[in-house]
Design an enzyme around this catalytic site. Structure first.
Site, PDB file in Angstrom:
ATOM      1  N   ASP A  17       0.822  -1.214   0.000  1.00  0.00           N
ATOM      2  CA  ASP A  17       0.000   0.000   0.000  1.00  0.00           C
ATOM      3  C   ASP A  17       0.857   1.265   0.000  1.00  0.00           C
ATOM      4  O   ASP A  17       1.967   1.280   0.514  1.00  0.00           O
ATOM      5  CB  ASP A  17      -0.943  -0.013   1.215  1.00  0.00           C
ATOM      6  CG  ASP A  17      -2.158   0.870   0.999  1.00  0.00           C
ATOM      7  OD1 ASP A  17      -2.394   1.306  -0.142  1.00  0.00           O
ATOM      8  OD2 ASP A  17      -2.879   1.131   1.987  1.00  0.00           O
ATOM      9  N   GLY A  18       0.319   2.326  -0.596  1.00  0.00           N
ATOM     10  CA  GLY A  18       0.940   3.648  -0.525  1.00  0.00           C
ATOM     11  C   GLY A  18       1.694   4.086  -1.769  1.00  0.00           C
ATOM     12  O   GLY A  18       2.368   5.114  -1.735  1.00  0.00           O
ATOM     13  N   GLY A  20       0.460   5.422  -4.399  1.00  0.00           N
ATOM     14  CA  GLY A  20      -0.103   6.709  -4.816  1.00  0.00           C
ATOM     15  C   GLY A  20       0.431   7.846  -3.956  1.00  0.00           C
ATOM     16  O   GLY A  20       0.837   8.897  -4.476  1.00  0.00           O
ATOM     17  N   ARG A  21       0.420   7.643  -2.617  1.00  0.00           N
ATOM     18  CA  ARG A  21       0.893   8.686  -1.707  1.00  0.00           C
ATOM     19  C   ARG A  21       2.385   8.941  -1.874  1.00  0.00           C
ATOM     20  O   ARG A  21       2.856  10.067  -1.788  1.00  0.00           O
ATOM     21  CB  ARG A  21       0.560   8.309  -0.254  1.00  0.00           C
ATOM     22  CG  ARG A  21      -0.865   8.632   0.132  1.00  0.00           C
ATOM     23  CD  ARG A  21      -1.299   7.905   1.363  1.00  0.00           C
ATOM     24  NE  ARG A  21      -1.618   6.506   1.071  1.00  0.00           N
ATOM     25  CZ  ARG A  21      -1.928   5.613   1.999  1.00  0.00           C
ATOM     26  NH1 ARG A  21      -1.943   5.966   3.272  1.00  0.00           N
ATOM     27  NH2 ARG A  21      -2.237   4.377   1.652  1.00  0.00           N
ATOM     28  N   SER A  62      -6.890  -5.719  -5.957  1.00  0.00           N
ATOM     29  CA  SER A  62      -8.082  -6.340  -5.371  1.00  0.00           C
ATOM     30  C   SER A  62      -9.243  -6.268  -6.358  1.00  0.00           C
ATOM     31  O   SER A  62      -9.229  -5.440  -7.284  1.00  0.00           O
ATOM     32  CB  SER A  62      -8.459  -5.628  -4.063  1.00  0.00           C
ATOM     33  OG  SER A  62      -8.966  -4.335  -4.331  1.00  0.00           O
ATOM     34  N   GLU A  64     -11.902  -5.023  -5.710  1.00  0.00           N
ATOM     35  CA  GLU A  64     -12.442  -3.670  -5.465  1.00  0.00           C
ATOM     36  C   GLU A  64     -11.637  -2.584  -6.193  1.00  0.00           C
ATOM     37  O   GLU A  64     -12.144  -1.477  -6.426  1.00  0.00           O
ATOM     38  CB  GLU A  64     -12.437  -3.352  -3.967  1.00  0.00           C
ATOM     39  CG  GLU A  64     -13.421  -4.180  -3.135  1.00  0.00           C
ATOM     40  CD  GLU A  64     -12.953  -5.596  -2.835  1.00  0.00           C
ATOM     41  OE1 GLU A  64     -11.730  -5.847  -2.931  1.00  0.00           O
ATOM     42  OE2 GLU A  64     -13.801  -6.449  -2.521  1.00  0.00           O
ATOM     43  N   ASN A  65     -10.389  -2.878  -6.554  1.00  0.00           N
ATOM     44  CA  ASN A  65      -9.560  -1.858  -7.218  1.00  0.00           C
ATOM     45  C   ASN A  65     -10.078  -1.494  -8.618  1.00  0.00           C
ATOM     46  O   ASN A  65      -9.656  -0.483  -9.188  1.00  0.00           O
ATOM     47  CB  ASN A  65      -8.087  -2.292  -7.290  1.00  0.00           C
ATOM     48  CG  ASN A  65      -7.363  -2.215  -5.968  1.00  0.00           C
ATOM     49  OD1 ASN A  65      -6.476  -3.015  -5.675  1.00  0.00           O
ATOM     50  ND2 ASN A  65      -7.718  -1.251  -5.137  1.00  0.00           N
ATOM     51  N   ARG A 184       1.527  -4.539   6.333  1.00  0.00           N
ATOM     52  CA  ARG A 184       0.844  -3.578   5.459  1.00  0.00           C
ATOM     53  C   ARG A 184       1.597  -2.257   5.571  1.00  0.00           C
ATOM     54  O   ARG A 184       1.690  -1.673   6.641  1.00  0.00           O
ATOM     55  CB  ARG A 184      -0.620  -3.374   5.847  1.00  0.00           C
ATOM     56  CG  ARG A 184      -1.305  -2.367   4.909  1.00  0.00           C
ATOM     57  CD  ARG A 184      -2.799  -2.256   5.121  1.00  0.00           C
ATOM     58  NE  ARG A 184      -3.371  -1.393   4.092  1.00  0.00           N
ATOM     59  CZ  ARG A 184      -4.568  -1.517   3.568  1.00  0.00           C
ATOM     60  NH1 ARG A 184      -5.355  -2.474   3.987  1.00  0.00           N
ATOM     61  NH2 ARG A 184      -5.010  -0.688   2.640  1.00  0.00           N
ATOM     62  N   ARG A 190      -5.681  -1.990   8.371  1.00  0.00           N
ATOM     63  CA  ARG A 190      -6.866  -2.778   8.011  1.00  0.00           C
ATOM     64  C   ARG A 190      -6.449  -3.860   7.025  1.00  0.00           C
ATOM     65  O   ARG A 190      -5.390  -3.790   6.404  1.00  0.00           O
ATOM     66  CB  ARG A 190      -7.984  -1.904   7.458  1.00  0.00           C
ATOM     67  CG  ARG A 190      -7.604  -1.084   6.254  1.00  0.00           C
ATOM     68  CD  ARG A 190      -8.792  -0.280   5.702  1.00  0.00           C
ATOM     69  NE  ARG A 190      -8.341   0.650   4.673  1.00  0.00           N
ATOM     70  CZ  ARG A 190      -8.019   1.918   4.911  1.00  0.00           C
ATOM     71  NH1 ARG A 190      -8.099   2.416   6.137  1.00  0.00           N
ATOM     72  NH2 ARG A 190      -7.584   2.683   3.935  1.00  0.00           N
ATOM     73  N   GLU A 203       0.712 -12.737  12.831  1.00  0.00           N
ATOM     74  CA  GLU A 203       1.125 -11.528  13.539  1.00  0.00           C
ATOM     75  C   GLU A 203       1.013 -10.376  12.549  1.00  0.00           C
ATOM     76  O   GLU A 203       1.335 -10.539  11.365  1.00  0.00           O
ATOM     77  CB  GLU A 203       2.591 -11.667  13.994  1.00  0.00           C
ATOM     78  CG  GLU A 203       2.819 -12.754  15.020  1.00  0.00           C
ATOM     79  CD  GLU A 203       2.125 -12.471  16.347  1.00  0.00           C
ATOM     80  OE1 GLU A 203       2.049 -11.300  16.751  1.00  0.00           O
ATOM     81  OE2 GLU A 203       1.645 -13.440  16.960  1.00  0.00           O
TER      82      GLU A 203
HETATM   83  C1  IPE Z   1      -5.542  -2.887  -0.746  1.00  0.00           C
HETATM   84  O1  IPE Z   1      -5.158  -1.572  -0.864  1.00  0.00           O
HETATM   85  C2  IPE Z   1      -5.407  -3.581  -2.056  1.00  0.00           C
HETATM   86  C3  IPE Z   1      -4.045  -3.706  -2.559  1.00  0.00           C
HETATM   87  C4  IPE Z   1      -2.956  -3.323  -1.952  1.00  0.00           C
HETATM   88  C5  IPE Z   1      -3.936  -4.330  -3.856  1.00  0.00           C
HETATM   89  P1  IPE Z   1      -6.206  -0.418  -1.155  1.00  0.00           P
HETATM   90  O2  IPE Z   1      -5.440   0.844  -1.190  1.00  0.00           O
HETATM   91  O3  IPE Z   1      -7.045  -0.748  -2.323  1.00  0.00           O
HETATM   92  O4  IPE Z   1      -7.134  -0.529   0.164  1.00  0.00           O
HETATM   93  P2  IPE Z   1      -8.098   0.512   0.870  1.00  0.00           P
HETATM   94  O5  IPE Z   1      -9.087   0.966  -0.155  1.00  0.00           O
HETATM   95  O6  IPE Z   1      -7.258   1.638   1.375  1.00  0.00           O
HETATM   96  O7  IPE Z   1      -8.721  -0.263   2.005  1.00  0.00           O
HETATM   97  C1  IPE Z   2      -1.102   0.189  -3.620  1.00  0.00           C
HETATM   98  O1  IPE Z   2      -0.958   1.568  -3.616  1.00  0.00           O
HETATM   99  C2  IPE Z   2      -1.225  -0.409  -5.010  1.00  0.00           C
HETATM  100  C3  IPE Z   2      -2.571  -0.864  -5.358  1.00  0.00           C
HETATM  101  C4  IPE Z   2      -3.639  -0.869  -4.585  1.00  0.00           C
HETATM  102  C5  IPE Z   2      -2.747  -1.362  -6.709  1.00  0.00           C
HETATM  103  P1  IPE Z   2      -2.211   2.531  -3.705  1.00  0.00           P
HETATM  104  O2  IPE Z   2      -2.505   2.793  -5.131  1.00  0.00           O
HETATM  105  O3  IPE Z   2      -3.343   1.998  -2.903  1.00  0.00           O
HETATM  106  O4  IPE Z   2      -1.623   3.842  -3.021  1.00  0.00           O
HETATM  107  P2  IPE Z   2      -2.373   4.844  -2.062  1.00  0.00           P
HETATM  108  O5  IPE Z   2      -2.997   4.046  -0.963  1.00  0.00           O
HETATM  109  O6  IPE Z   2      -3.396   5.574  -2.884  1.00  0.00           O
HETATM  110  O7  IPE Z   2      -1.291   5.745  -1.556  1.00  0.00           O
HETATM  111 MG    MG Z   3      -4.042   2.290  -0.985  1.00  0.00          MG
END
Ligand code: IPE
Ligand code: IPE
Ligand code: MG
Length: 243
Positions: A17-18, A20-21, A62, A64-65, A184, A190, A203
């Site tokens: 995760d992250g 994008g940020r 996911s 959901e993505n 994570r 979460r 864990e």
């Molecule tokens: C979870 O991350 C899915 C993946 C890392 C592929 P998201 O960024 O989609 O999750 P939420 O929406 O913050 O819960």
């Molecule tokens: C995780 O990074 C990659 C995928 C879910 C595909 P994000 O794209 O969720 O990055 P943030 O959470 O927006 O920073």
């Molecule tokens: Mg994310």
């Protein structure tokens, strides 16, 4: 790092995760974050399996993505289609078996071809298993497992009384051992519908760095933390108790 002094988990799962940020902080486009995330994952996967971890599962996309913009989903799918083909040799050289968990519906033909190519090429590799969760949802995996088992019962291939946890595990997308450590990145605490069955006694570790910065050194910190954890599985370590 002296890994012999650390407890090494058999199965690690990472919610990547992250991306994008990470990109936003640097004034870059989200797609640059996904690119950097992939390059990091490629290196990190080899490092993790070298420490003695046998299974690495990652949440790459996911179900959901698909709610994200067409542009972002398109970029991610292009990256997956391209990299799992061009880096197949890299995974071969490192003796890593690549498998996928998730559903094939809604995935483009070139993505499916790339997935099939690398799965087939690496199927006999022995260093460790790299399970990429792509178009994956935890509820969906349990629902699909239920359907598979119901079908076996209907076709008289399985007796209802013989359904047990082992049968459940074998009818998930991949037959994997339980997850010992879930990481994570980005500080979010979460599970976001990830490997709900396999996480039962894992864990949890939540580093605040964004995934493209979660390098070998950051990963090693997670092993140090894991080594300190007292895993009980519902029992009690009586020799550690003070009266
Ligand atoms: C979870 O991350 C899915 C993946 C890392 C592929 P998201 O960024 O989609 O999750 P939420 O929406 O913050 O819960
Ligand atoms: C995780 O990074 C990659 C995928 C879910 C595909 P994000 O794209 O969720 O990055 P943030 O959470 O927006 O920073
Ligand atoms: Mg994310």
């Amino acid at each position: 790092m002296d890994y012999t002094k650390l407890k090494i988990p058999n199965h690690i799962a990472i919610i990547l995760d992250g991306n994008g940020r990470w990109a936003k902080n640097l004034g870059l486009k989200r797609s640059e974050g996904h690119k950097a995330g992939y390059e990091n994952l490629k290196k990190l996967c080899v490092h993790i399996l070298k420490t003695g971890v046998k299974y690495l599962s990652v949440y790459a996309f996911s179900t959901e993505n698909f709610k994200r913009s067409e542009e972002e989903v398109g970029y991610l799918m292009n990256l997956i289609a391209k990299k799992f083909k061009s880096d197949a040799k890299y995974f071969m050289e490192n003796n890593i078996k690549v498998v996928f968990s998730g559903i094939r519906d809604n995935l483009r033909k070139d993505v499916l071809e790339s997935m099939d190519y690398i799965t087939n090429l690496t199927k006999n590799n022995k260093k460790g298993t790299f399970n990429v969760c792509l178009n994956y949802g935890g509820h969906l995996e349990i629902t699909d497992m239920t359907k598979k088992i119901a079908k076996l019962v209907k076709e008289n291939k399985l007796d209802i009384d013989n359904i047990n946890e082992d049968i459940v595990n074998k009818n998930l997308y991949q037959d994997l051992p339980p997850i010992d450590l879930l990481i994570r990145t980005s500080g979010e605490q979460r599970v976001s519908n990830f490997m709900l069955w396999q996480l039962s006694y894992a864990e949890f570790y939540f580093p605040t760095v964004h995934f493209p910065d979660f390098n070998e050194e950051e990963f090693d910190k997670s092993l140090i933390e894991y080594t300190k954890r007292d895993r009980r599985f519902g029992g009690i370590n009586y020799d550690k108790e003070i009266d």
